[in-house]
Write a protein that holds these residues in place. Structure first.
Motif, PDB file in Angstrom:
ATOM      1  N   SER A  21       0.848  -1.217   0.000  1.00 51.68           N
ATOM      2  CA  SER A  21       0.000   0.000   0.000  1.00 51.68           C
ATOM      3  C   SER A  21       0.869   1.247   0.000  1.00 51.68           C
ATOM      4  O   SER A  21       2.003   1.231   0.472  1.00 51.68           O
ATOM      5  N   THR A  22       0.305   2.406  -0.529  1.00 48.35           N
ATOM      6  CA  THR A  22       1.029   3.687  -0.577  1.00 48.35           C
ATOM      7  C   THR A  22       0.853   4.422   0.746  1.00 48.35           C
ATOM      8  O   THR A  22      -0.286   4.663   1.174  1.00 48.35           O
ATOM      9  N   PRO A  23       1.925   4.827   1.493  1.00 47.20           N
ATOM     10  CA  PRO A  23       1.765   5.522   2.784  1.00 47.20           C
ATOM     11  C   PRO A  23       1.169   6.918   2.582  1.00 47.20           C
ATOM     12  O   PRO A  23       1.397   7.557   1.557  1.00 47.20           O
ATOM     13  N   GLN A  24       0.345   7.437   3.660  1.00 47.51           N
ATOM     14  CA  GLN A  24      -0.279   8.772   3.598  1.00 47.51           C
ATOM     15  C   GLN A  24       0.783   9.855   3.708  1.00 47.51           C
ATOM     16  O   GLN A  24       1.715   9.759   4.503  1.00 47.51           O
ATOM     17  N   GLU A  25       0.631  11.008   2.932  1.00 47.32           N
ATOM     18  CA  GLU A  25       1.579  12.131   2.948  1.00 47.32           C
ATOM     19  C   GLU A  25       1.501  12.837   4.296  1.00 47.32           C
ATOM     20  O   GLU A  25       0.413  13.116   4.797  1.00 47.32           O
ATOM     21  N   PRO A  26       2.632  13.158   4.932  1.00 44.69           N
ATOM     22  CA  PRO A  26       2.591  13.849   6.231  1.00 44.69           C
ATOM     23  C   PRO A  26       1.990  15.255   6.087  1.00 44.69           C
ATOM     24  O   PRO A  26       2.089  15.872   5.024  1.00 44.69           O
ATOM     25  N   ALA A  48      -0.850  24.310   4.226  1.00 44.52           N
ATOM     26  CA  ALA A  48      -1.446  24.468   2.903  1.00 44.52           C
ATOM     27  C   ALA A  48      -2.136  25.816   2.746  1.00 44.52           C
ATOM     28  O   ALA A  48      -2.140  26.384   1.647  1.00 44.52           O
ATOM     29  N   THR A  49      -2.735  26.336   3.846  1.00 41.53           N
ATOM     30  CA  THR A  49      -3.414  27.648   3.785  1.00 41.53           C
ATOM     31  C   THR A  49      -3.135  28.418   5.064  1.00 41.53           C
ATOM     32  O   THR A  49      -2.852  27.831   6.116  1.00 41.53           O
ATOM     33  N   ASP A  99      -3.497  22.317   7.242  1.00 40.24           N
ATOM     34  CA  ASP A  99      -2.740  21.430   6.353  1.00 40.24           C
ATOM     35  C   ASP A  99      -3.569  21.076   5.125  1.00 40.24           C
ATOM     36  O   ASP A  99      -4.694  21.573   4.942  1.00 40.24           O
ATOM     37  N   GLN A 100      -2.993  20.197   4.274  1.00 40.81           N
ATOM     38  CA  GLN A 100      -3.659  19.848   3.027  1.00 40.81           C
ATOM     39  C   GLN A 100      -4.946  19.074   3.244  1.00 40.81           C
ATOM     40  O   GLN A 100      -5.772  18.942   2.331  1.00 40.81           O
ATOM     41  N   TYR A 101      -5.133  18.599   4.478  1.00 43.54           N
ATOM     42  CA  TYR A 101      -6.358  17.872   4.782  1.00 43.54           C
ATOM     43  C   TYR A 101      -7.414  18.771   5.426  1.00 43.54           C
ATOM     44  O   TYR A 101      -8.484  18.307   5.812  1.00 43.54           O
ATOM     45  N   GLY A 102      -7.075  20.068   5.593  1.00 37.38           N
ATOM     46  CA  GLY A 102      -8.024  21.018   6.178  1.00 37.38           C
ATOM     47  C   GLY A 102      -7.990  21.103   7.682  1.00 37.38           C
ATOM     48  O   GLY A 102      -8.803  21.809   8.287  1.00 37.38           O
ATOM     49  N   ALA A 103      -7.050  20.402   8.300  1.00 37.00           N
ATOM     50  CA  ALA A 103      -6.967  20.427   9.759  1.00 37.00           C
ATOM     51  C   ALA A 103      -6.026  21.538  10.208  1.00 37.00           C
ATOM     52  O   ALA A 103      -4.986  21.785   9.583  1.00 37.00           O
TER      53      ALA A 103
END
Length: 732
Positions: free
Chosen positions: A30-35, A39-40, A65-69
């Motif tokens: 599997s591909t690991p999640q990006e840390p 991002a904003t 971050d890129q996930y909105g957190a």
């Protein structure tokens, strides 16, 4: 009927097997999640306006971050123009100067901006210099008036229009409007007007902010300055049946005499009621004027004493030529004995009446308000004068709703009775009836209880004194039931028993025992418990004494009897138990106390009935000070609690008694009426004021009995109408 699909267990197994066969098992790595990474970035608030230099506000930056957190990151803050604002590492912005700039927050290669505007706004006008100058009227002040506009931080505000406007008769200015300079200042030259005394310059800026500069216009020749220093009224709440006594003090505060004469008007709502021509006043001179005016129409009124109403006198000031007092004039109706009428009132309304009795009677005056279901008037009656509130009237009838209200005052005396009917609830068409006699009146009872008896003769003197006081105070007062709140043993003089019954009307404990041996303290007496009436939202009203004590030194009584003064001594002490000299403070009837460091005070009793009796007993020409004069000198136990010896001499209630029977005067009897008792003045002994000059007389200790230390130091406990203890007062 609803059709439902159903998968059997066998079919379910086949489906699962097929899925397993098709899946082939392992999907590979599997591909690991990006840390997380910034991002904003955003700033809150998006903008801010600051209105004074050094004002601060705080901005907040949020990084996601890129996930909105939201995530933590180091933020760098910067200002595009530090001449407008500065910013610290926490995002706090501080105003530095007028203008606009951009606030930038940076983190992880990201930037966000917010706008910051600094617009100084004037918050105050300060007079920097040129205030409170003096100059000849009509001339320019020696210094210009310099003002400074300041923001809330105390910094100058530039570029704002400043207005300069002289007040009435206050001259002119060189410039009426100027724009504040870089330091916030503006300047004008002020030429005073033609009037003397205080002049005013009004300084203003847009937005309603004002200040004033003041100057004094002088004269090259001396001028008077007439002023009304004080205006005193006999009362501020007269009825439309009553006149007012007005006393005004005038002064000349200038440096020249007034004209030989000048006019003073008394006005009501601007209309002259009286006028007087006043003789010349020298500088620093004063004079007192007395007016009697009224009755006035009911309503709110403004009474004024006006010097020089035509404004024809050249003087320093004109504003101080008038002294004013506001009046609230109530409506009061005159009714007579035999009157019957129907009355109505709305909630909390107070109806006022005056009964003028032209012919007295040994019977009681009866004032009745009829009964009606659910209607609740309260009735108040007072003889001789109208207190400043109906709660202070001597007779109060506050029965339950639907019950008749009755006030009786015995005897029916010639003069005026004041009646107030308070609508505790709205009532309509209740009968108000005034009569004399025909309704039984409870007598006043003195219950004497001997803690320690003397001889049979001495005990009998005490009982005779009680009967004499019962002939003076002729009407009973409210009984007090102490069953639920008893007076403990010893709480009213040493050896006094427990009191847990109904007291009607006063109980006096008597102790004939050794006090301090022959010739020192002969006796001491005073109240221990007293009634008080409580009304919601109003100060407690003191009423009559419930219980008190008298102590006599057995080593002195035989000598007093031999000198024929034992009866007077007991009468005197009994008066103290009933409140003479011991309750005056609580009833606000004593002025200018001498005890407590003012031995030369002109101590006097202010009860209106005793005052009138003093005047009618030869004291109208009294020249020794205020009336009724009370013993001064500051000695505790004699001062502030007896009539003044030098004036009354052999009267019963002075601190020294001479051989024989001392007159029980009408002044003493009316002083008891001022304490709220119903009294019979006809039983007073013949008496005239002995010394109207006020000069002292020699007291011979060999021929006179010194009762000057006869006020007992009992604390006085006040008990309300429900038998509850509500206050304790100790003697001054």
């Amino acid at each position: 009927m609803i059709a439902r699909s159903r998968i059997t267990p066998l079919l379910s197994l086949l489906v699962l097997a097929g899925v397993s066969a098709c899946g082939g098992g392992d999907d590979g790595p599997s591909t690991p999640q990006e840390p997380p990474r910034p991002a904003t970035i955003t700033i809150e608030p998006a903008s801010a306006t600051l209105t004074y230099i050094s004002q601060t506000t705080t901005f907040n930056a949020t990084i996601r971050d890129q996930y909105g957190a939201a995530m933590a990151a180091t933020v760098t803050w910067s200002s595009s123009d530090e001449g407008v604002f500065t910013v610290d590492g926490s995002g706090q912005v501080t105003a530095a100067g007028n203008g606009a700039g951009t606030l930038t927050a940076s983190a992880g290669g990201l930037n966000a901006t917010a706008s910051v505007t600094v617009e100084q706004r004037p918050a105050a006008i300060r007079v920097v210099s040129g205030d409170n100058q003096e100059a000849l009227r009509g001339t320019m002040l020696p210094e210009p008036v310099v003002v400074r506009l300041e923001d809330r931080g105390g910094h100058g505000v530039a570029g704002v229009e400043i207005g300069f406007a002289p007040g009435a008769e206050s001259g002119s200015v060189s410039v009426e409007s100027v724009t504040s300079d870089d330091s916030g200042q503006g300047t004008t030259e002020w030429t005073l007007g033609s009037k003397f005394g205080a002049q005013t310059l009004i300084i203003s800026v847009p937005g309603g902010i004002q200040n004033r500069a003041r100057a004094r216009a002088t004269s090259d020749t001396p001028l008077p300055d007439l002023s009304v220093e004080t205006v005193t009224l006999s009362r501020n709440d007269p009825t439309d049946l009553e006149t007012l006594d007005i006393t005004a003090t005038l002064a000349n505060k200038g440096d020249a005499a007034s004209p030989d004469t000048f006019m003073v008007h008394l006005t009501l709502d601007g209309i002259a009621q009286d006028s007087v021509k006043v003789a010349q006043l020298q500088p620093e001179g004063r004079t007192t004027l007395e007016f009697t005016a009224g009755p006035f129409e009911a309503g709110n009124r403004r009474l004024a004493v006006v010097i020089d109403p035509e404004r024809g006198i050249d003087e320093w000031e004109k504003e101080n030529n008038t002294g004013t007092e506001n009046l609230t004039v109530a409506h009061q109706e005159i009714i007579r004995v035999g009157h019957t009428s129907n009355i109505s009132a709305t909630l909390d309304e107070v109806l006022l009446f005056r009964i003028d009795v032209e012919e007295g009677s040994r019977e009681a005056l009866n004032v009745e308000v009829g009964a009606a279901s659910g209607q609740d008037p309260d009735l108040f009656v007072n003889y001789g004068f109208r207190p400043d509130h109906h709660y202070k009237y001597s007779c109060i009838s506050g029965e339950q709703p639907g019950d008749r209200e009755l006030c009786q005052l015995l005897p029916a005396r010639t003069g005026s009775y004041h009646v107030a009917v308070h609508a505790y609830s709205t009532f309509r068409s209740l009968e108000l009836k005034i009569s004399v006699g025909g309704i039984e009146v409870e007598s006043y009872d003195i219950d004497v209880v001997f803690i320690e008896h003397g001889s049979a003769e001495q005990d009998n003197v005490v009982l005779e004194a009680a009967r004499r006081w019962e002939s003076v105070i002729v009407q009973g007062v409210t009984d007090i039931d102490l069953a639920n709140n008893p007076i403990g043993a010893g709480q009213c003089a040493t050896g006094s028993p427990i009191v847990d019954d109904v007291i009607d009307d006063v109980r006096m404990f008597v102790r004939i025992d050794s006090i301090d041996g022959p010739g020192k303290i002969l006796a001491r007496a005073g109240p221990c418990f007293s009634r008080i009436t409580r009304f919601e939202g109003y100060p407690d009203i003191p009423r009559s004494v419930i219980a008190g004590a008298m102590e006599f030194d057995e080593d002195d009584l035989n000598r007093l009897a031999a000198q024929g003064i034992l009866v007077s001594t007991v009468l005197h002490e009994m008066g103290h138990v009933l409140g003479f000299g011991t309750m005056w403070d609580r009833f606000d009837l004593l002025e200018n106390h001498s005890v407590g460091g003012n031995p030369n005070a002109d101590t006097h009793f202010t009860g209106p009935l005793a005052t009138r009796a003093f005047e009618r007993s030869g004291g109208r020409n009294y020249r020794g000070g205020a009336i009724v004069p009370v013993e001064n000198g500051g000695t505790r136990g004699s001062a502030d609690s007896h009539w003044r010896e030098s004036v009354f001499e052999n009267e019963l209630m002075t601190p020294f008694l001479s051989a024989g029977i001392e007159p029980f005067s009408i002044v003493t009897i009316e002083a008891m009426a001022d304490l709220g008792f119903s009294v019979d003045p006809s039983v007073a002994d013949s008496y005239r004021i002995a010394n109207t000059s006020g000069a002292g007389r020699h007291v011979d200790p060999e021929s006179m009995i010194d009762l000057s230390n006869d006020i007992a130091d009992y604390p006085i406990v006040f008990i309300d109408q429900k038998g509850r203890r509500v206050d304790v007062v100790r003697r001054r």
